[in-house]
Design an enzyme around this catalytic site. Structure first.
Site, mmCIF file in Angstrom:
data_model
loop_
_atom_site.group_PDB
_atom_site.id
_atom_site.type_symbol
_atom_site.label_atom_id
_atom_site.label_comp_id
_atom_site.label_asym_id
_atom_site.label_seq_id
_atom_site.Cartn_x
_atom_site.Cartn_y
_atom_site.Cartn_z
ATOM 1 N N ASP A 106 56.144 31.037 33.756
ATOM 2 C CA ASP A 106 56.100 32.377 34.165
ATOM 3 C C ASP A 106 54.690 32.762 33.929
ATOM 4 O O ASP A 106 54.107 31.923 33.348
ATOM 5 C CB ASP A 106 56.902 33.094 32.985
ATOM 6 C CG ASP A 106 57.666 34.492 33.516
ATOM 7 O OD1 ASP A 106 56.865 35.071 34.705
ATOM 8 O OD2 ASP A 106 58.559 34.925 33.140
ATOM 9 N N CYS A 107 54.412 33.678 34.242
ATOM 10 C CA CYS A 107 52.986 34.127 34.295
ATOM 11 C C CYS A 107 52.134 34.570 32.925
ATOM 12 O O CYS A 107 52.619 35.230 32.492
ATOM 13 C CB CYS A 107 52.706 35.315 35.409
ATOM 14 S SG CYS A 107 53.134 35.065 36.974
#
Length: 694
Positions: free
Chosen positions: A239-240
């Site tokens: 995930d970012c």
């Protein structure tokens, strides 16, 4: 192209890269390698309920609404449309040499986390609280999105692996403590189905830790389970900025170099963020091997080959841009919205007879809102149908007068002048006093249920409650249309409204779909994919990931509206259930037949639901959905419906997370809702039978 062929081509291409070039391809913003003919590529794109963040696209109902349809065939149609529109937009962007974010073919969808608590703001992105429903809808969506041709249409991504469902404000540092039983009974089944059955191309790790290890560097989940046991062959993406959390918030590493090394050594191939800029420094100090960087590069390049990015042959090169948001796609969006709407209460006021209503009041902060139609992770419709617009369009050729008022602001924080928070209340009262019926549109929108912004309560915002109570005092019948991405406290509505409709975030055409339901063009057929609890007092500690007391399978208190519940304008009853066998053995499935009879003059869809309850000591406290299908019944039609229960329907999960077959008997129930007392009291029709285990 099969995966083996794509991987071989990827191996050949990667062998020509320097180590620095290989590491560069593991960032979501992958730079071009001109000498090898590799163009730059941004891996980040979204397609949760339509191609998102890339301009105009068909916008379907939010994922939680799609789950309400209980319709795998619909999910297949939606996946096909999203993939086609995504391909066309990808080609057009390349034509204009636009390789920016949200222009690729790697869609970071679907979100198949379990919606375990209604306070979670991102629960709207999911398919609800049940692992079986989530798995079936997710498999259908992924298969359609990726296609089965020589070239993959688009690459889907199952997120967020694995136990992720809030709290959002703590997600960068949170550690979810999950028992093995809960992990394999609730949090993991949908992921396993998407990997084994749908061959999902990517899996994304979450921000938090699970049982002490970060989800983007989890030795058990990522290596032993995902790769070794399930046989996952695609690529794993963080995930970012999740890898940055390793040293900044989780405090399990000391610096970016250590964080990058831990992630890639654990099997995280692609970094959304910039931490993998530290891979070469990590290699130089001996924390990462050349073989590890190479393997991750081969995996991500295999995906690009599967998508045909290095080939001249493009099966979609001649598809015109005009397919984007074309009429046939909009028709599916409208049908999805209609199927997603759940009728929770009706004292007989619905459907409305427009020939008998002289005045209708449309009131509420969501009545003419465009934002409430969309939910999060959405594209841009070229045309919106708000609830007010849908009702006015339906009544345009009649003499019925439509009055309108905002009534109040959505939430206090959005009021510009906090000294005058009720400036629209008197207008709303006037509208109600001059109306034969009020359509009251309350709820939330994506600015309230926002990423990293959970709800503190499942109650409506204070000014909406004040508006509702004031309108009730006028004596005008009220039809509540709730628009939100999660379950709300509807006790007051259940007591005082003439009808209650739950419309979720219904997509660009949501207002038309709601009008079709209100005026009887369509009979409501949506079913709740989550439990509507009575109040905040019924909710366990939000940070506790134990399933005890959560969702319909483990709930200990009677809900207001149960999972699987939804009313219809038709009268549909179930009877004469027949089982395909008198007993069940380990590893066997079972066919179930049930008679569905519509005794009314109204045609309607319905959802047949099969629940199984085991007497094993390891069984869930209540019962579990194990099969479902959407059917259509014409007026006064009767039909026999057959569903097949898989062998997995009869396994329970022990405390070690293992499947066991040790029950002596099972209760099989079939109908249009759960076989519990609350569902039956609300009008659900269900029949049950006991089958012995051998």
């Amino acid at each position: 192209m099969n995966r083996a062929k794509a991987r071989k081509r990827a191996e050949e291409l990667v062998s020509k890269m320097t180590l620095e070039e290989r590491a560069s391809q593991l960032l979501n913003e992958s730079p071009a390698i001109e000498r090898l003919g590799i163009p730059e590529y941004n891996w980040w794109n979204e397609a949760l309920h339509g191609v998102a963040r890339e301009g105009v696209a068909t916008v379907f109902p939010q994922a939680i609404g799609l789950a309400s349809a209980f319709d795998t065939e619909l999910m297949t149609e939606i996946g096909d449309i999203i993939a086609l529109e995504g391909r066309v937009k990808y080609n057009e962007a390349r034509h204009h040499n636009d390789r920016d974010i949200y222009k690729g073919l790697t869609f970071w969808s679907p979100n198949i986390n379990i919606f375990r608590d209604p306070r979670w703001s991102r629960g709207q992105e999911t398919y609800g609280e049940d692992p079986y429903l989530t798995a079936r809808l997710g498999v259908a969506f992924v298969k359609a999105l990726q296609g089965d041709g020589e070239v993959m249409k688009a690459a889907a991504c199952a997120k967020h692996f694995a136990a992720h469902s809030g709290p959002e404000k703590l997600r960068h540092e949170f550690n979810a403590i999950v028992s093995k039983k809960d992990l394999f009974e609730t949090y993991l089944p949908a992921f396993e189905a998407l990997v084994r059955e749908a061959h999902v191309e990517a899996v994304m790790g979450g921000y938090s830790r699970t049982n002490g290890e970060p989800c983007c560097a989890h030795s058990f989940l990522m290596k032993k389970l995902l790769r070794e046991r399930w046989g996952f062959e695609g690529h794993f993406v963080s995930d970012c900025a999740a890898i940055k959390d390793f040293h900044m918030h989780h405090k399990i590493t000391k610096c970016p170099v250590e964080s990058a090394a831990l992630a890639i050594n654990s099997g995280c191939d692609l970094n959304c963020g910039c931490m993998y800029e530290n891979l070469i420094p990590a290699y130089r100090v001996g924390l990462v091997s050349e073989e590890t960087i190479t393997e991750s590069c081969i995996r991500v390049m295999t995906t690009r080959f599967l998508l045909g990015m290095f080939d001249d042959e493009d099966p979609w090169k001649d598809v015109p841009y005009s397919v984007v948001e074309q009429e046939s796609h909009l028709a599916v969006s409208l049908r999805a919205a209609e199927e997603s709407i759940v009728l929770l209460k009706n004292n007989g006021i619905l459907p409305l007879d427009k020939n008998k209503i002289k005045t209708i009041g449309v009131i509420g902060p969501n009545a003419n809102s465009r934002a409430v139609l969309l939910g999060n992770y959405h594209g841009t419709p070229s045309r919106f149908w708000t609830v007010s617009e849908g009702i006015q369009e339906e009544l345009k050729d009649t003499e019925t007068r439509v009055y309108y008022s905002d009534g109040c602001h959505l939430v206090n924080e959005r009021v510009e002048d906090l000294t005058r928070p009720d400036d629209r209340l008197s207008e709303a009262l006037t509208v109600a006093e001059n109306s034969d019926v009020v359509i009251l549109c309350l709820g939330l929108d994506e600015t309230v249920e926002a990423e990293e912004s959970d709800k503190e309560s499942i109650m409506l915002p204070p000014h909406q409650r004040k508006l509702f109570e004031a309108l009730v005092e006028t004596g005008t019948p009220i039809v509540l249309v709730l628009m939100s991405g999660s379950a709300m406290d509807l006790r007051y509505a259940d007591e005082h409204a003439s009808a209650v409709i739950n419309a979720w975030y219904p997509g660009a055409l949501g207002g038309k779909a709601i009008a079709d339901i209100l005026f009887g063009k369509t009979s409501p057929s949506g079913k709740l994919p989550v439990t509507f609890y009575s109040s905040d007092a019924d909710l366990p500690d939000y940070c506790d990931y134990s399933m005890k007391g959560r969702t319909y399978r483990y709930i200990e208190k009677e809900p207001l509206y149960p999972f699987g519940f939804g009313l219809s304008y038709a009268s549909i009853r179930y009877s004469d259930m027949k089982l395909g066998s008198s007993s069940i053995r380990e590893g066997e499935g079972l066919s179930v037949e049930v008679c569905a009879a519509n005794s009314s003059s109204i045609a309607s869809d319905d959802v047949v639901q099969i629940y199984v309850r085991s007497d094993s000591e390891f069984a869930v406290p209540n019962h579990s959905l194990k099969a479902f299908c959407r059917i259509h019944l014409e007026a006064n039609e009767t039909k026999t419906v057959r569903l097949d229960l898989s062998p997995d329907s009869f396994f329970d999960i022990n405390n070690d997370g293992e499947k066991v077959f040790d029950a002596k008997s099972f209760v099989i129930s079939a109908g249009n809702g759960q076989p519990d007392e609350r569902s039956r009291s609300l009008g659900v029709s269900s029949v049950s039978a006991v089958i012995k285990a051998e």
